[in-house]
Design a protein around this motif. Structure first.
Motif, mmCIF file in Angstrom:
data_model
loop_
_atom_site.group_PDB
_atom_site.id
_atom_site.type_symbol
_atom_site.label_atom_id
_atom_site.label_comp_id
_atom_site.label_asym_id
_atom_site.label_seq_id
_atom_site.Cartn_x
_atom_site.Cartn_y
_atom_site.Cartn_z
ATOM 1 N N LEU A 77 -20.690 10.815 0.158
ATOM 2 C CA LEU A 77 -21.899 10.340 0.135
ATOM 3 C C LEU A 77 -22.719 11.359 0.992
ATOM 4 O O LEU A 77 -23.968 11.457 0.447
ATOM 5 N N GLY A 78 -22.394 11.850 1.879
ATOM 6 C CA GLY A 78 -23.117 12.894 2.412
ATOM 7 C C GLY A 78 -23.378 14.087 1.287
ATOM 8 O O GLY A 78 -24.207 14.711 1.465
ATOM 9 N N ASP A 79 -22.375 14.563 0.936
ATOM 10 C CA ASP A 79 -22.412 15.682 -0.139
ATOM 11 C C ASP A 79 -23.554 15.419 -1.299
ATOM 12 O O ASP A 79 -24.298 16.219 -1.806
ATOM 13 N N TYR A 80 -23.523 14.134 -1.626
ATOM 14 C CA TYR A 80 -24.496 13.609 -2.716
ATOM 15 C C TYR A 80 -25.765 13.690 -1.944
ATOM 16 O O TYR A 80 -26.951 14.311 -2.705
ATOM 17 N N GLU A 81 -26.050 13.418 -0.779
ATOM 18 C CA GLU A 81 -27.212 13.496 -0.129
ATOM 19 C C GLU A 81 -27.887 14.787 0.042
ATOM 20 O O GLU A 81 -29.072 15.006 -0.462
ATOM 21 N N ARG A 82 -27.111 15.658 0.311
ATOM 22 C CA ARG A 82 -27.316 17.137 0.306
ATOM 23 C C ARG A 82 -27.796 17.911 -0.756
ATOM 24 O O ARG A 82 -28.579 18.649 -0.843
ATOM 25 N N ALA A 83 -27.086 17.232 -2.083
ATOM 26 C CA ALA A 83 -27.501 17.876 -3.260
ATOM 27 C C ALA A 83 -28.704 17.121 -3.903
ATOM 28 O O ALA A 83 -29.298 17.870 -4.708
ATOM 29 N N GLY A 84 -29.192 16.368 -3.126
ATOM 30 C CA GLY A 84 -30.577 15.730 -3.436
ATOM 31 C C GLY A 84 -30.482 14.356 -4.033
ATOM 32 O O GLY A 84 -30.281 13.918 -4.979
ATOM 33 N N ALA A 85 -30.807 13.369 -3.069
ATOM 34 C CA ALA A 85 -30.739 12.091 -3.137
ATOM 35 C C ALA A 85 -32.223 11.613 -3.570
ATOM 36 O O ALA A 85 -32.459 10.284 -3.813
ATOM 37 N N GLY A 86 -33.159 12.466 -3.462
ATOM 38 C CA GLY A 86 -34.619 11.885 -3.604
ATOM 39 C C GLY A 86 -35.219 10.813 -3.033
ATOM 40 O O GLY A 86 -34.952 10.902 -1.721
ATOM 41 N N ALA A 87 -35.889 9.952 -3.577
ATOM 42 C CA ALA A 87 -36.608 8.983 -2.926
ATOM 43 C C ALA A 87 -35.632 8.226 -2.108
ATOM 44 O O ALA A 87 -35.959 7.472 -1.298
ATOM 45 N N GLN A 88 -34.416 7.836 -2.549
ATOM 46 C CA GLN A 88 -33.530 7.142 -1.672
ATOM 47 C C GLN A 88 -32.502 7.898 -0.843
ATOM 48 O O GLN A 88 -31.503 7.116 -0.467
ATOM 49 N N ALA A 89 -32.956 8.771 -0.229
ATOM 50 C CA ALA A 89 -32.272 9.609 0.720
ATOM 51 C C ALA A 89 -32.078 8.727 1.899
ATOM 52 O O ALA A 89 -30.984 8.781 2.627
ATOM 53 N N THR A 90 -33.204 8.021 2.298
ATOM 54 C CA THR A 90 -33.026 7.282 3.660
ATOM 55 C C THR A 90 -31.844 6.289 3.286
ATOM 56 O O THR A 90 -31.109 5.882 4.304
#
Length: 253
Positions: A200-213
């Motif tokens: 999930l951290g890898d996905y976040e770093r790749a760009g989770a956009g508005a749902q990053a938080t």
């Protein structure tokens, strides 16, 4: 040791449509594009049977759908390419495993790699050829009509991408953790939960956009919960995280 599991998934594409601004979702546009090809196929059958009314009806339906797509994506670059099908071949690495191939108690999904092939329909070219087919049918020129319709069916292009699929890795680890919780093996759910948090951290770093938080909050919750798994609400927590995954932009995953 590692065990690689090969999966092939075929589904309606959810990839973006270039820079298009659309009132429809990208999956809606994909379904419409698939409808253009369906109506074209039916039109060719009618042409082969010299069924004037049937051929005209299917061609008109296809043209109307092309117009709907173009109106829903007015800012798209030319030609307008809309995905109609995506094939994903995934390779999952699980570690560690026993020599007989059985998973160890503390095993987890360590990596998911994917090779994705997306087929896109050139809506701009399809519209032009459908108009030519309509003119040919009206004139009773069956050969020209079939040729134009065949051109519509061949107005597709394939693109391929490869790389890590962190959301798939999250999903598979959560499924593994859930299965162990269901068996009462709470301690054995620790590693899958930590691997899910890592992905999930890898996905976040790749760009989770508005749902990053939201993604970061879930990641921290997974790590904390993995160290102290509560027997009372373990299933409910895992189900909640799996539901969250379905709300995230999949980005071809």
């Amino acid at each position: 040791m590692y065990r690689r599991i090969l999966n092939v998934l075929v589904f309606t594409a959810v990839a973006g449509v270039g820079s298009a601004q659309s009132n429809l979702s990208t999956s809606d546009l994909s379904n419409l594009a698939a409808g253009v090809l369906d109506q074209t196929h039916l039109a060719r059958q009618s042409v082969a049977n010299r069924d004037h009314d049937g051929a005209m009806d299917h061609v008109r339906r296809a043209i109307a759908t092309v117009n709907q797509i173009q109106q829903s994506a007015p800012a798209a670059e030319k030609p307008l390419m809309v995905p109609v099908l995506t094939q994903i071949e995934t390779t999952t690495t699980t570690t560690p495993v026993r020599h007989n191939g059985d998973l160890k108690a503390q095993s987890s999904i360590r990596d998911v790699q994917g090779n994705q092939t997306t087929t896109r329909l050139n809506i701009t070219a399809a519209g032009d050829r459908l108009s030519a087919a309509q003119t040919a049918i009206e004139a009773g020129n069956w050969g020209a009509a079939d040729e134009a319709l065949a051109d519509v069916q061949s107005s597709t292009a394939n693109t391929q991408t490869a790389g890590g699929m962190p959301l798939r890795m999250v999903q598979q680890n959560l499924e593994l953790a859930k299965a162990r919780v269901a068996q009462g093996k709470y301690h054995d759910a620790e590693m899958p939960l930590k691997s899910a948090a890592q992905a999930l951290g890898d996905y976040e770093r790749a760009g989770a956009g508005a749902q990053a938080t939201q993604v970061e909050t879930a990641r921290q919750e997974m790590l904390k919960f993995a160290d102290h798994i509560s027997h009372e609400d373990a299933m409910a927590r895992i189900d909640a995280w799996m539901n969250m995954l379905r709300s995230l932009p999949q980005n071809g995953q």
